[in-house]
Write a protein that holds these residues in place. Structure first.
Motif, PDB file in Angstrom:
ATOM      1  N   ARG A  50     -52.493  -6.247   8.081  1.00 15.85           N
ATOM      2  CA  ARG A  50     -51.447  -5.230   8.107  1.00 15.85           C
ATOM      3  C   ARG A  50     -50.422  -5.666   9.147  1.00 15.85           C
ATOM      4  NH1 ARG A  50     -54.309  -4.428   4.514  1.00 15.85           N
ATOM      5  NH2 ARG A  50     -55.350  -2.508   3.840  1.00 15.85           N
ATOM      6  N   LEU A  51     -49.183  -5.848   8.730  1.00 10.40           N
ATOM      7  CA  LEU A  51     -48.131  -6.264   9.657  1.00 10.40           C
ATOM      8  C   LEU A  51     -47.544  -5.033  10.356  1.00 10.40           C
ATOM      9  CD1 LEU A  51     -46.065  -9.111   7.952  1.00 10.40           C
ATOM     10  CD2 LEU A  51     -47.578  -9.251   9.925  1.00 10.40           C
ATOM     11  N   VAL A  52     -47.466  -5.097  11.668  1.00  7.23           N
ATOM     12  CA  VAL A  52     -46.930  -3.999  12.468  1.00  7.23           C
ATOM     13  C   VAL A  52     -45.727  -4.531  13.243  1.00  7.23           C
ATOM     14  CG1 VAL A  52     -47.400  -2.266  14.224  1.00  7.23           C
ATOM     15  CG2 VAL A  52     -49.237  -3.044  12.720  1.00  7.23           C
ATOM     16  N   LEU A  53     -44.554  -3.984  12.972  1.00  5.15           N
ATOM     17  CA  LEU A  53     -43.344  -4.332  13.705  1.00  5.15           C
ATOM     18  C   LEU A  53     -43.203  -3.337  14.848  1.00  5.15           C
ATOM     19  CD1 LEU A  53     -40.706  -5.804  14.217  1.00  5.15           C
ATOM     20  CD2 LEU A  53     -39.657  -4.430  12.392  1.00  5.15           C
ATOM     21  N   ASN A  54     -43.332  -3.823  16.076  1.00  2.93           N
ATOM     22  CA  ASN A  54     -43.367  -2.944  17.238  1.00  2.93           C
ATOM     23  C   ASN A  54     -42.115  -3.138  18.087  1.00  2.93           C
ATOM     24  OD1 ASN A  54     -44.333  -1.107  19.099  1.00  2.93           O
ATOM     25  ND2 ASN A  54     -45.506  -2.631  20.240  1.00  2.93           N
ATOM     26  N   TYR A  55     -41.250  -2.128  18.098  1.00  2.00           N
ATOM     27  CA  TYR A  55     -40.069  -2.138  18.963  1.00  2.00           C
ATOM     28  C   TYR A  55     -40.449  -1.517  20.308  1.00  2.00           C
ATOM     29  CZ  TYR A  55     -37.230  -3.252  14.848  1.00  2.00           C
ATOM     30  OH  TYR A  55     -36.680  -3.871  13.755  1.00  2.00           O
ATOM     31  N   ASN A  56     -41.144  -2.276  21.140  1.00  3.43           N
ATOM     32  CA  ASN A  56     -41.603  -1.752  22.431  1.00  3.43           C
ATOM     33  C   ASN A  56     -40.628  -2.104  23.556  1.00  3.43           C
ATOM     34  OD1 ASN A  56     -42.244  -4.518  22.336  1.00  3.43           O
ATOM     35  ND2 ASN A  56     -43.977  -4.279  23.747  1.00  3.43           N
ATOM     36  N   TYR A  57     -39.357  -2.153  23.215  1.00  3.16           N
ATOM     37  CA  TYR A  57     -38.305  -2.486  24.178  1.00  3.16           C
ATOM     38  C   TYR A  57     -37.020  -1.806  23.715  1.00  3.16           C
ATOM     39  CZ  TYR A  57     -37.459  -5.651  20.323  1.00  3.16           C
ATOM     40  OH  TYR A  57     -37.256  -6.157  19.056  1.00  3.16           O
ATOM     41  N   GLN A  58     -36.071  -1.674  24.623  1.00  7.72           N
ATOM     42  CA  GLN A  58     -34.797  -1.035  24.270  1.00  7.72           C
ATOM     43  C   GLN A  58     -34.013  -1.937  23.305  1.00  7.72           C
ATOM     44  OE1 GLN A  58     -32.840  -0.139  27.998  1.00  7.72           O
ATOM     45  NE2 GLN A  58     -33.718   1.920  28.038  1.00  7.72           N
ATOM     46  N   PRO A  59     -33.420  -1.357  22.268  1.00  4.80           N
ATOM     47  CA  PRO A  59     -32.650  -2.154  21.301  1.00  4.80           C
ATOM     48  C   PRO A  59     -31.492  -2.882  21.986  1.00  4.80           C
ATOM     49  CG  PRO A  59     -33.065   0.055  20.464  1.00  4.80           C
ATOM     50  CD  PRO A  59     -33.476   0.066  21.900  1.00  4.80           C
ATOM     51  N   PHE A  60     -31.165  -4.057  21.486  1.00  8.64           N
ATOM     52  CA  PHE A  60     -30.040  -4.825  22.010  1.00  8.64           C
ATOM     53  C   PHE A  60     -29.295  -5.459  20.837  1.00  8.64           C
ATOM     54  CE2 PHE A  60     -33.670  -7.570  21.788  1.00  8.64           C
ATOM     55  CZ  PHE A  60     -33.195  -8.788  21.339  1.00  8.64           C
ATOM     56  N   LEU A  61     -28.167  -6.087  21.135  1.00 10.15           N
ATOM     57  CA  LEU A  61     -27.256  -6.551  20.082  1.00 10.15           C
ATOM     58  C   LEU A  61     -27.907  -7.536  19.120  1.00 10.15           C
ATOM     59  CD1 LEU A  61     -24.395  -6.353  19.001  1.00 10.15           C
ATOM     60  CD2 LEU A  61     -23.749  -8.257  20.515  1.00 10.15           C
ATOM     61  N   GLY A  62     -28.746  -8.446  19.618  1.00 12.03           N
ATOM     62  CA  GLY A  62     -29.350  -9.456  18.744  1.00 12.03           C
ATOM     63  C   GLY A  62     -30.671  -9.052  18.131  1.00 12.03           C
ATOM     64  N   ASN A  63     -30.992  -7.784  18.198  1.00 10.83           N
ATOM     65  CA  ASN A  63     -32.258  -7.302  17.646  1.00 10.83           C
ATOM     66  C   ASN A  63     -32.312  -7.503  16.137  1.00 10.83           C
ATOM     67  OD1 ASN A  63     -34.684  -6.257  18.440  1.00 10.83           O
ATOM     68  ND2 ASN A  63     -34.099  -4.125  18.151  1.00 10.83           N
ATOM     69  N   LEU A  64     -33.469  -7.908  15.621  1.00 11.64           N
ATOM     70  CA  LEU A  64     -33.634  -8.100  14.179  1.00 11.64           C
ATOM     71  C   LEU A  64     -34.053  -6.795  13.519  1.00 11.64           C
ATOM     72  CD1 LEU A  64     -35.507 -11.528  14.143  1.00 11.64           C
ATOM     73  CD2 LEU A  64     -33.068 -11.111  13.783  1.00 11.64           C
ATOM     74  N   ARG A  65     -33.486  -6.547  12.358  1.00  7.29           N
ATOM     75  CA  ARG A  65     -33.860  -5.350  11.598  1.00  7.29           C
ATOM     76  C   ARG A  65     -35.164  -5.598  10.845  1.00  7.29           C
ATOM     77  NH1 ARG A  65     -29.493  -3.916   7.539  1.00  7.29           N
ATOM     78  NH2 ARG A  65     -29.829  -6.118   7.043  1.00  7.29           N
ATOM     79  N   ALA A  66     -35.862  -4.510  10.545  1.00  2.59           N
ATOM     80  CA  ALA A  66     -37.131  -4.614   9.827  1.00  2.59           C
ATOM     81  C   ALA A  66     -36.945  -5.297   8.479  1.00  2.59           C
ATOM     82  CB  ALA A  66     -37.731  -3.217   9.642  1.00  2.59           C
ATOM     83  N   ILE A  67     -35.854  -4.976   7.790  1.00  2.00           N
ATOM     84  CA  ILE A  67     -35.621  -5.553   6.464  1.00  2.00           C
ATOM     85  C   ILE A  67     -35.449  -7.068   6.544  1.00  2.00           C
ATOM     86  CG2 ILE A  67     -33.113  -5.253   6.523  1.00  2.00           C
ATOM     87  CD1 ILE A  67     -35.330  -4.539   3.489  1.00  2.00           C
ATOM     88  N   ASP A  68     -34.796  -7.542   7.629  1.00  2.00           N
ATOM     89  CA  ASP A  68     -34.590  -8.978   7.800  1.00  2.00           C
ATOM     90  C   ASP A  68     -35.894  -9.698   8.112  1.00  2.00           C
ATOM     91  OD1 ASP A  68     -31.826  -8.640   7.410  1.00  2.00           O
ATOM     92  OD2 ASP A  68     -31.543  -8.144   9.532  1.00  2.00           O
ATOM     93  N   ILE A  69     -36.756  -9.052   8.897  1.00  2.00           N
ATOM     94  CA  ILE A  69     -38.044  -9.660   9.245  1.00  2.00           C
ATOM     95  C   ILE A  69     -38.936  -9.751   8.015  1.00  2.00           C
ATOM     96  CG2 ILE A  69     -40.124  -9.376  10.653  1.00  2.00           C
ATOM     97  CD1 ILE A  69     -38.324  -8.020  12.745  1.00  2.00           C
ATOM     98  N   ALA A  70     -38.916  -8.715   7.191  1.00  2.00           N
ATOM     99  CA  ALA A  70     -39.695  -8.755   5.951  1.00  2.00           C
ATOM    100  C   ALA A  70     -39.233  -9.898   5.061  1.00  2.00           C
ATOM    101  CB  ALA A  70     -39.585  -7.419   5.217  1.00  2.00           C
ATOM    102  N   ASP A  71     -37.908 -10.102   4.990  1.00  2.00           N
ATOM    103  CA  ASP A  71     -37.365 -11.218   4.210  1.00  2.00           C
ATOM    104  C   ASP A  71     -37.806 -12.562   4.791  1.00  2.00           C
ATOM    105  OD1 ASP A  71     -36.081  -9.959   2.165  1.00  2.00           O
ATOM    106  OD2 ASP A  71     -34.146  -9.816   3.195  1.00  2.00           O
TER     107      ASP A  71
END
Length: 426
Positions: A321-342
């Motif tokens: 099971r893949l878990v995308l964990n945003y355990n940090y404050q968002p920043f400009l170069g952050n990757l979106r979940a949809i992009d990581i899935a791709d």
């Protein structure tokens, strides 16, 4: 059945002995005679075909297999016998000089544990060792629960700082709130585990004590070596330091998990971000592994390399099971979940949003799920994981005929899912 007959049956052990050495039957008979109030009805099979025939016809309670040939053959017949006699406990008997040339004792034990062999005894058999094996297998386990197995859930990453331990602690606490005293959290991060700190516990024992007591480990001793948390969770803490951690090897982990899954409804394992022998052995006995990744390019690149390695080790995507964990404050170069899935060409089952209070709660030793935050974004995701695990467990064990397993986790994101609005913050 009359009470007197029930008492006789309780003290009579139906045993199937499998091996090419007929003297093993006499060894067992002599050893059993040294155990008070226990009688045996013994059946001996010299070939594996005979063993399957006798097993189906006699339905023994205990199957003793002599490791007198290649381990692969023993593993094969152990699996076939468990299918033919699902209520039986399989035990392996061996002499050190019978092991395959070049195969260590620990490697043999691990292969047999993977085949659900439940215990081991060395030849020549002795009454003392046989009594200990029978006590571990039968004395403290209600008959209705002998064949039930708990679920092993492992949190995995190949990079530190991704929030793996935070997630494992919160999920374990969430499960324990529903099933008090039925959930064990094992901190297998041997080089510096933090689960005890995150739970504000000061354990007097650790996983190293299990290793040192491995020869007498049973369900009661295992519980005594854990530390209880206010949520109802049991913690088996990490070693005090890396030097102690060196005592924990793959054989020890295999034995620990094999006993733990027979003693608890859920076993949650937090690991170290290194795919070493200990972690690989844990995966062999894992039902579901949560692979944790952050929304940063280096972390995603690392997981892209890890996933095919897991498949190569025989751990299929169906158990991941893949878990995308945003355990940090968002920043400009952050990757979106949809992009990581791709990028991974895989489904992201869970997206954990950033919440500052989660980090604060862990530093304070009070997991977020213990503070009633189930309606908040982080809490909802943890609740979703717990719901899905409970649903899968009900389906696997038929504990509740009305339970409906989730068809699709609510946070799931497929590689070809082009829904908009998935921000970097989840």
């Amino acid at each position: 059945m009359p009470p007197a007959q029930q008492e006789v049956d309780a003290r009579t052990l139906r045993v199937l002995i499998v091996g090419g050495d007929p003297s093993l039957e006499e060894e067992f008979r002599v050893a059993l005679s040294g155990i008070a109030d226990t009688h045996g009805v013994l059946h001996f099979a010299e070939t594996y075909r005979q063993a399957l025939e006798i097993g189906r016809a006699r339905q023994p309670k205990l199957i003793l297999i002599d490791v007198d040939r290649e381990v692969a053959e023993v593993v094969g017949v152990a699996k076939e016998l468990q299918e033919a006699v699902p209520g039986a406990a399989v035990v392996a008997a061996f002499k050190l000089d019978q092991l395959e040339q070049g195969q260590s004792e620990s490697a043999t034990i691990i292969e047999l544990l993977r085949a659900q062999v439940r215990d081991f005894i060395r030849r020549p058999l002795s009454a003392t060792e046989l009594r200990a094996v029978l006590d571990r297998l039968f004395s403290r386990i209600p008959a209705a629960a002998e064949v039930l197995q708990g679920r092993v859930v492992t949190f995995l990453s190949n990079k530190g700082g991704v929030g793996r331990s935070t997630l494992s602690v919160n999920v374990a606490c969430g499960l324990a709130l529903r099933h008090p005293d039925e959930v064990l959290l094992i901190d297998a991060s041997l080089q510096g585990g933090t689960c005890a700190w995150m739970l504000a516990l000061k354990p007097q024992t650790s996983i190293v004590d299990v290793v040192r007591q491995r020869d007498r480990l049973d369900a009661t001793l295992l519980r005594n070596l854990t530390t209880k948390h206010a949520s109802g969770l049991r913690l088996l803490a990490a070693p005090a330091d890396a030097l102690e951690g060196a005592e924990v090897d793959d054989e020890a982990i295999a034995r620990l998990l094999s006993m733990a899954r027979r003693s608890f409804r859920y076993v949650v394992v937090d690991t170290h971000p290194t795919l070493d022998n200990v972690v690989m052995t844990a995966l062999d006995l894992t039902d579901i592994a949560f692979v944790v990744v952050q929304g940063m390019a280096p972390a995603v690149a690392g997981v892209a390399k890890l996933l095919p390695v897991l498949e190569g080790l025989g751990f299929p995507p169906s158990r991941q099971r893949l878990v995308l964990n945003y355990n940090y404050q968002p920043f400009l170069g952050n990757l979106r979940a949809i992009d990581i899935a791709d990028r991974l060409q895989r489904t992201i089952e869970y997206v954990v949003p950033y919440e500052k209070r989660v980090l604060q709660s862990m530093k304070a030793g009070r997991p977020q799920v213990m503070q009633g935050g189930w309606w908040q974004r982080f809490g909802k995701t943890i609740a979703q994981v717990v719901d899905d695990l409970d649903g899968a467990a009900d389906e696997a064990t038929d504990r509740d005929d009305t339970a409906q397993p989730p068809a699709r986790p609510r946070g799931r994101l497929d590689a070809d899912d082009r829904r908009k609005g998935m921000s970097a913050g989840g």
